[in-house]
Design an enzyme around this catalytic site. Structure first.
Site, PDB file in Angstrom:
ATOM      1  N   LYS A 110       0.860  -1.176   0.000  1.00 35.89           N
ATOM      2  CA  LYS A 110       0.000   0.000   0.000  1.00 35.89           C
ATOM      3  C   LYS A 110       0.898   1.228   0.000  1.00 35.89           C
ATOM      4  CE  LYS A 110      -3.795   2.122   2.530  1.00 35.89           C
ATOM      5  NZ  LYS A 110      -4.696   1.975   3.678  1.00 35.89           N
TER       6      LYS A 110
ATOM      7  N   LYS B 204      -1.982  -1.649  -4.078  1.00 33.80           N
ATOM      8  CA  LYS B 204      -2.850  -0.470  -4.053  1.00 33.80           C
ATOM      9  C   LYS B 204      -2.017   0.786  -4.097  1.00 33.80           C
ATOM     10  CE  LYS B 204      -5.820   1.932  -0.926  1.00 33.80           C
ATOM     11  NZ  LYS B 204      -6.367   1.991   0.389  1.00 33.80           N
TER      12      LYS B 204
HETATM   13  C1  PBG Z   1      -7.694   3.085   5.094  1.00 37.98           C
HETATM   14  C2  PBG Z   1      -7.883   3.064   3.630  1.00 37.98           C
HETATM   15  C3  PBG Z   1      -7.632   4.080   2.679  1.00 37.98           C
HETATM   16  C4  PBG Z   1      -8.093   3.582   1.460  1.00 37.98           C
HETATM   17  C5  PBG Z   1      -8.576   2.311   1.690  1.00 37.98           C
HETATM   18  N1  PBG Z   1      -8.413   2.003   3.030  1.00 37.98           N
HETATM   19  C6  PBG Z   1      -7.150   5.449   2.837  1.00 37.98           C
HETATM   20  C7  PBG Z   1      -5.772   5.803   3.210  1.00 37.98           C
HETATM   21  O1  PBG Z   1      -4.899   4.965   3.429  1.00 37.98           O
HETATM   22  O2  PBG Z   1      -5.576   7.007   3.318  1.00 37.98           O
HETATM   23  C8  PBG Z   1      -8.076   4.334   0.147  1.00 37.98           C
HETATM   24  C9  PBG Z   1      -9.057   3.857  -0.860  1.00 37.98           C
HETATM   25  C10 PBG Z   1      -9.258   4.760  -2.010  1.00 37.98           C
HETATM   26  O3  PBG Z   1      -8.595   5.801  -2.183  1.00 37.98           O
HETATM   27  O4  PBG Z   1     -10.138   4.430  -2.816  1.00 37.98           O
HETATM   28  N2  PBG Z   1      -6.414   3.083   5.548  1.00 37.98           N
END
Ligand code: PBG
Length: 324
Positions: free
Chosen positions: A196, A249
């Site tokens: 991520k 992601k």
């Molecule tokens: C929670 C989370 C996030 C997203 C999914 N789970 C936000 C972040 O890390 O700031 C982002 C999903 C998206 O942008 O569609 N941590």
């Protein structure tokens, strides 16, 4: 063999010819539809930066999921907006939390017809907006693990099929696997947000989920994007800790990482086509600059071709009607 005996255009002459030979096809059954459950909402709340997408009151979650199911979608992932936040994100594991209730209602309604996934994170639930417990201005890894365990177990108790830890704490998959097993949920799967990135593409989600960090950034736990080796380590660690599915992601700027994930580990791979990716397509389409349907099918096909089995996308409900 080369031209003129070889003519590549022979196999491109008709739609049917092109279709019988298309190796990678997007199918709604490989898509996961995100649903935001808002404890304070009385009616759907539009998200400015995500046109045509809404935060929903609990009472509308089943109807929304039904629309997705009617469009061939077989999985949803739930995010919660609690009515009250605190320093430690304790409403993330409330038994009567919006996500926990939504899981229960969805399982009651759809049973095995729908895979119900839940995001395991704290950022929507903490006053400071970070994904973990904060002490002296730092997100503390090991204290956070204990809270993530409670969140995952509460979701499993509510009936979740899959929990998806997204806090990017070291050891989160192992801790959650242990906690689930101890609580009797050894059949609940873990889809780990293994890779991520600290990405600019989450902007619209943070508006939607009201979870922007109130100080600093997420760069001390989410990944930097300048190096693929770190991604491989994260994926390997999560698999060793018991992840059933690994996730990359965002998706579009990281097709190379998705490809690496599949080719290196040959395990189920998910890709998250995130909010900023959705917003870019919507904005350009609303201006008449691109053809939304053509662009979305092209992008989702590319994400699948790169090596993902599952794609989490806000477009999930639209795809079936566009395929015919
Ligand atoms: C929670 C989370 C996030 C997203 C999914 N789970 C936000 C972040 O890390 O700031 C982002 C999903 C998206 O942008 O569609 N941590």
């Amino acid at each position: 063999m080369s031209f003129p005996s070889v003519r590549m255009r022979r196999l491109r002459r008709t739609t049917a010819m092109r279709e019988i030979l298309q190796g990678v096809k997007v199918h709604p059954s490989n898509l996961v539809y995100p649903i935001f459950v808002d404890e304070n909402a009385k009616a759907p709340i539009p998200i400015t930066a995500m046109p045509d997408y809404y935060r929903l009151p609990l009472q509308q979650v089943v109807a929304e999921a039904r629309q997705a199911v009617e469009q061939g979608v077989k999985a949803v992932i739930l995010f919660g907006l609690p009515s009250k936040k605190d320093e430690t994100g304790s409403s993330a594991f409330a038994q009567d939390g919006a996500v926990q209730k939504a899981i229960g209602e969805l399982k009651k309604e759809f049973g095995g017809e729908l895979v119900v996934m839940a995001d395991v994170c704290l950022c929507e639930y903490t006053t400071h907006g970070h994904c973990g417990i904060v002490k002296d201005g730092e997100v503390v890894n090991d204290l956070t693990l204990e809270v993530l365990q409670k969140v995952a177990v509460s979701q499993a108790q509510a009936g979740a099929d899959v929990v998806a830890p997204s806090a990017m704490m070291d050891g989160q998959v192992r801790f959650i696997r242990d906690a689930l097993d101890d609580a009797g949920f050894s059949e609940v799967a873990i889809m780990a947000y293994s890779v991520k990135y600290a990405s600019g593409f989450y902007g619209p989600f943070r508006e939607a989920a009201e979870c922007s960090p109130q100080f600093g950034s997420r760069k001390s736990y989410q990944m930097g994007y300048g190096d693929a080796a770190e991604a491989l380590r994260e994926m390997e660690l999560d698999l060793n800790e018991g992840a059933d599915v690994i996730m990359v992601k965002p998706a579009l700027a990281y097709l190379d990482i998705i490809h690496l994930a599949k080719s290196k580990f040959n395990v189920p791979v998910a890709a998250y086509n995130v909010s900023g990716e959705y917003a870019m397509v919507k904005a350009a389409a609303k201006n008449g600059w691109i053809d939304e349907k053509a662009v979305v099918l092209e992008l989702l096909t590319a994400i699948k071709r790169a090596g993902s089995d599952l794609i989490i996308t806000y477009f999930a409900k639209d795809v079936k009607s566009w395929l015919c």
